[in-house]
Every structure is written in structure tokens, then in C-alpha cells.
Design an enzyme around this catalytic site. Structure first.
Site, PDB file in Angstrom:
ATOM      1  CG  ASN A  39      34.287 -43.095 -66.113  1.00 45.93           C
ATOM      2  OD1 ASN A  39      33.355 -42.383 -65.712  1.00 45.93           O
ATOM      3  ND2 ASN A  39      34.079 -44.263 -66.697  1.00 45.93           N
ATOM      4  CB  VAL A  68      29.372 -42.991 -59.337  1.00 48.36           C
ATOM      5  CG1 VAL A  68      30.789 -42.696 -59.815  1.00 48.36           C
ATOM      6  CG2 VAL A  68      29.334 -42.979 -57.813  1.00 48.36           C
ATOM      7  CB  SER A  72      18.581 -29.085 -59.696  1.00 44.99           C
ATOM      8  OG  SER A  72      17.514 -28.976 -60.618  1.00 44.99           O
ATOM      9  CE  LYS A 131      18.570 -32.523 -57.862  1.00 41.16           C
ATOM     10  NZ  LYS A 131      18.193 -33.810 -58.371  1.00 41.16           N
ATOM     11  CG  HIS A 187      14.703 -29.648 -56.947  1.00 42.00           C
ATOM     12  ND1 HIS A 187      14.828 -30.591 -57.948  1.00 42.00           N
ATOM     13  CD2 HIS A 187      14.928 -28.446 -57.538  1.00 42.00           C
ATOM     14  CE1 HIS A 187      15.121 -29.992 -59.084  1.00 42.00           C
ATOM     15  NE2 HIS A 187      15.183 -28.695 -58.868  1.00 42.00           N
ATOM     16  CG  ASN A 188      14.805 -34.566 -57.946  1.00 42.49           C
ATOM     17  OD1 ASN A 188      15.245 -33.429 -58.066  1.00 42.49           O
ATOM     18  ND2 ASN A 188      15.500 -35.628 -58.281  1.00 42.49           N
ATOM     19  CD  GLU A 201      12.648 -32.471 -62.112  1.00 38.85           C
ATOM     20  OE1 GLU A 201      12.860 -33.493 -62.795  1.00 38.85           O
ATOM     21  OE2 GLU A 201      13.550 -31.855 -61.505  1.00 38.85           O
TER      22      GLU A 201
END
Length: 479
Positions: free
Chosen positions: A33, A75, A129, A183, A186-187, A190
Site C-alpha cells: 500500500n 486503487v 461486484s 461492470k 452492471h452498475n 444497479e
């Protein structure tokens, strides 16, 4: 010293939980990190009994990895991903695999796939997800990019993914930014699901006068039927939660929604692809309107009036109508999402496995719903319908729900409660099933003021015409 199987960069909530999930499945991890204290704290908290190796620098992390080196970036999308890739790429060799697990824009992933691929580095953009719980115990994973990376990482990521009937919710989706595109959609779905549920809650509370525990019971009952889904389930828990003073906690939460951009990206790309993604667009706009809290408070004082409350004798029927409206509108949301996936696949040259995408969303992700198996079955038909709305199963479901759907939208309009997602889904449904719509007026207007021409239904569709609307009314056949 044994080398690590995979390096994880970024130990925030998602990165840390994915790292623990990988470790639980027996993989040796190198972790790094940017803030050294975070790395140290992670290893102290979780290192007991695990094969975890901390790295102080990206260089040290790379040196600890087995070949071909596999690195998962967790990140923040955008500049942070760009900066880390810039640090790592000189340290990597042809055949090494770099995976971006954040919510990066698919065009950035397309570019990174090309640029890193030119140096032999295998870039993978992987949508993830499921939130914190999913990352820890089984997320839905949507990988795409350099296909040569898949044989190396397949077992690893299918091992940590959610499973349904033994099948992992992790399958290869295609080249470049295909994984991040899936994705993104997908969002967007959502966003639409969440907005629909919020609108129904508002109507239950303010138009039907239903107390929170009764609302929670209603959502729990709905979750046992056709509406079974993660978001319906958690809404029941949310409505039941009490604050310290015993009042419903949700009523203490400021009605100003945040967003991180993926819904906006979905709506923007739909405009570019000429796909009528109306429900998701309305969900994005609703969040933007919610952000204007001070303006809305002032407008309520000037323009507002309390919503009309439905008489008690009519409430049970209204609840049933809201159930049907929520179900039908959810089907429209998924239908629009898959329309966008189909358009993007054509423009980007992807061979997206639509049925498998539905299967990826059956578990471990935020939009998991009962009818995803039916979507898989639709795309397995030969030939597959051009839209889920033309699939025999979904067409039947929509017809059965239509009367209640209309009653619910009329309830919202009549009581002065905004329900843009429910209403826009119905408007799309009506527009989609209209063989002869109103666009002939638009074409006549365009020809009137701009000589843009039009086609005629009684002539060759290849021919275009222009009318002299204010002259002699004559019509010209254009070359």
C-alpha cells in the site's frame, strides 16, 4: 524463500478483503500500500497462519513474485491507476500480468491493453461486484483484456468468486475493456434498481401511509417471490432498522444521494451508442436532483403540497400494483442494459457472452436477482430475440404485470410523488411496442425547417423526399 503467487497493491476495503479471500484459498500473497503503515497494520492483523509478505516499494513487491508475475491493482480509478501503472511497467517483463480491479472507464482499459500489450505485458481490466462482503467471501468477477492471461489467472479468480450450483461467477468476457464495460453496465442497472426501490418506498410511506415495519414486512414477502434479489432483501433490513431513540433510522438519513460516476458513464455511452437507456438515465438524473437539497427545500415551501393519501380500503390493491410495477420496471432495466451491451459489442468488435454475463450476476453481486436464469435461457434460444422484451417468457411477464404497473404510475402522478424511473420504464415499454409512433411528426418538422428530407411508408425505403411546405406543396424525390 518461496515467491508469492500474486501481488496486491491497494489495501483499502476491497483490496484487503480480496487479499484475505485469496489467502483463504491457499495463495501466497505479496501486499503493498502506498501508505506503509497500512501495509504493516494489515500484516499484523491478518498475517498469523497466512503466507503474506509485506513490501515497502513496488520494486520490492515485484521482486517477491513468482513468474509470470501477477499483480492486482485495487486503487482508485483514474489518475491513481495511471500513476501505479507508470511505476510498475518498467519493472515488468513480457508475459507478466497486470490486473486493474477498480471501476476504471472501459476506454482507459482499451488504451492500457494496447499500450502494455505492445511491450508484451498482459493487461486485464476486471470488474468486481459484491462490495465488502462479496470481496471477502465470493464476489462476481468480470475479467477482460489480454486473452493470453486467462489460462494463468483463471483458476485463481474462479477459486475466490461466488458460486451458483458449483459454477463460479467469473468467466472471460473479451478483449480490451470488455470486462470493465460489462461492470459499467452492471452498475448502471444497479442505479436503476435502487431508484425503482426508492420510489416504491416513497409511495408506500407517503401515499399509502404505511409504517416502516409494515414496509419491511412487504419487502421481505416480495423477496420470497418473483422480486427475489439482494437489493429487495437489504431494503427490508434497512426499513426495520431503528435509531437509538427507537425511530426508523432511514428517516434520519439525508435525502441527498452520492455517486461515483459509473452510472453517468453508462448513460453517456448509451447516448453515443444510440441506445434508449431511459430508466438508467432517469436514475442518474434523480440522484442529480437529490443533490439540490437546499433548492428543493425552497421549492417545497413555494410550490409544495403534501401527497394525497390513498383511502385505507384501497391500499392493499395499491401495494399489489406497486409490486407489479417494480417487477416490470426491473425487467425493462435489464432489457435496456443488455441492449447497450449488444450495441457496444458490435461497435467494439467484442463477442460478449450475454447468457454467461447473466450467470455472472447470479451471486456475489449487488444486482443478483431470481430472473437472471431466465435471461440466460433467452440468449440460449435459436435465434435469440433481439431484445428481452421480445422473449416469450418476459413478454408474458410484462403483460401480466402491465395493469398494476399502470395503476402504480397513475398513483404516483395523481398523488404528486415523483416516480421518474417507474414512469420512464412504462413509457419505454409503450414506445417499444408501438408499431406506428409519433416520429412522423418529427420528420415532417425537420423537413419543414431544415429540408432534412423523409422516407415514405408507401415508397421504396431507399428513397428520400422533401416537401415545399409553404410553397405549392410540391414534393421532390431527392437523388
Amino acid at each position: 524463500m518461496s515467491r508469492s503467487d500474486i501481488g496486491v497493491i491497494g489495501l483499502g476495503v476491497m483490496g484487503a478483503n480480496l487479499a484475505l479471500n485469496l489467502s483463504d484459498k491457499g495463495y501466497r500473497l505479496g501486499v503493498y500500500n502506498r501508505t506503509a503503515a497500512v501495509t504493516a497494520e494489515f500484516v499484523v492483523a491478518h498475517g498469523q497462519g497466512r503466507d503474506l509478505t509485506a513490501a515497502d516499494t513496488p520494486q520490492q513487491l515485484v521482486s517477491q513474485l513468482a513468474h509470470p508475475r501477477v499483480i492486482l491493482l485495487m486503487v482508485t480509478a483514474g489518475k491513481a491507476v495511471e500513476a501505479v501503472i507508470e511505476q510498475l511497467s518498467p519493472l515488468l517483463a513480457p508475459g507478466d500480468i497486470l490486473i486493474d480491479g477498480g471501476n476504471s472507464h472501459f476506454r482507459d482499459s482499451n488504451r492500457r491493453w494496447r499500450e502494455l500489450g505492445a511491450r508484451g505485458i498482459l493487461f486485464v481490466g476486471m470488474g468486481i461486484s459484491g462490495g465488502e462482503e462479496g470481496a471477502r467471501h465470493g464476489p462476481s468477477l468480470m475479467p477482460g483484456g489480454a486473452a493470453a492471461a486467462w489460462p494463468t489467472i483463471r483458476e485463481m479468480f474462479q477459486a475466490i468468486a461466488a458460486r451458483v450450483d458449483g459454477v463460479p461467477c467469473c468467466q472471460w468476457l473479451g478483449d480490451g475493456g470488455a470486462g470493465h464495460y460489462v461492470k459499467m453496465v452492471h452498475n448502471g442497472i444497479e442505479y436503476g434498481d435502487m431508484q425503482l426501490i426508492a420510489e416504491v418506498c416513497h409511495l408506500l410511506q407517503h401515499t399509502l401511509g404505511m409504517p416502516h415495519d409494515a414496509m419491511a414486512d412487504t419487502f421481505a414477502a416480495w423477496n420470497a417471490g418473483r422480486l427475489e434479489s439482494y437489493l429487495i432483501e437489504i431494503t427490508s433490513h434497512i426499513l426495520r432498522q431503528r435509531d437509538r431513540d427507537g425511530s426508523p433510522l432511514v428517516d434520519k438519513i439525508l435525502d441527498r444521494a452520492g455517486q461515483k460516476g459509473t452510472g453517468v458513464w453508462t448513460a453517456q455511452d448509451a447516448l453515443e451508442q444510440a441506445v434508449p437507456l431511459t430508466l438508467i438515465g432517469e436514475a442518474v438524473h434523480a440522484r442529480m436532483l437529490s443533490a439540490r437539497k437546499a433548492e428543493r427545500v425552497a421549492a417545497a415551501a413555494l410550490l409544495g403540497s403534501p401527497p394525497a393519501v390513498v383511502p385505507a380500503a384501497e391500499r392493499a390493491a395499491a401495494v399489489d400494483a406497486l409490486h407489479d410495477a417494480l417487477y416490470a420496471a426491473k425487467l425493462v432495466s435489464y432489457a435496456q442494459g443488455f441492449m447497450l451491451l449488444q450495441a457496444a459489442a458490435e461497435s467494439e468488435g467484442w463477442a460478449l457472452p450475454y447468457g454467461e454475463i447473466a450467470m455472472l450476476w447470479r451471486a456475489g453481486c449487488i444486482i443478483r436477482s431470481r430472473f437472471l436464469g431466465d435471461i440466460k435461457a433467452s440468449f440460449a434460444r435459436q435465434p435469440a430475440p433481439p431484445s428481452l422484451l421480445q422473449d416469450p417468457y418476459f413478454a408474458g411477464e410484462l403483460k401480466a404485470a402491465e395493469a398494476g404497473w399502470r395503476k402504480a404510475v397513475m398513483l404516483a402522478v395523481g398523488s404528486g410523488v415523483a416516480a421518474p424511473a417507474l414512469a420512464s420504464a412504462l413509457a419505454f415499454y409503450d414506445g417499444y411496442r408501438c408499431a406506428n409512433g409519433s416520429a412522423n411528426i418529427l420528420q415532417a418538422q425537420r423537413d419543414f425547417f431544415g429540408a432534412h428530407s423523409y422516407q415514405r411508408i408507401d415508397r421504396d425505403p431507399a428513397q428520400r423526399f422533401h416537401t415545399r411546405w409553404l410553397g405549392d406543396g410540391g414534393e421532390e424525390l431527392l437523388p
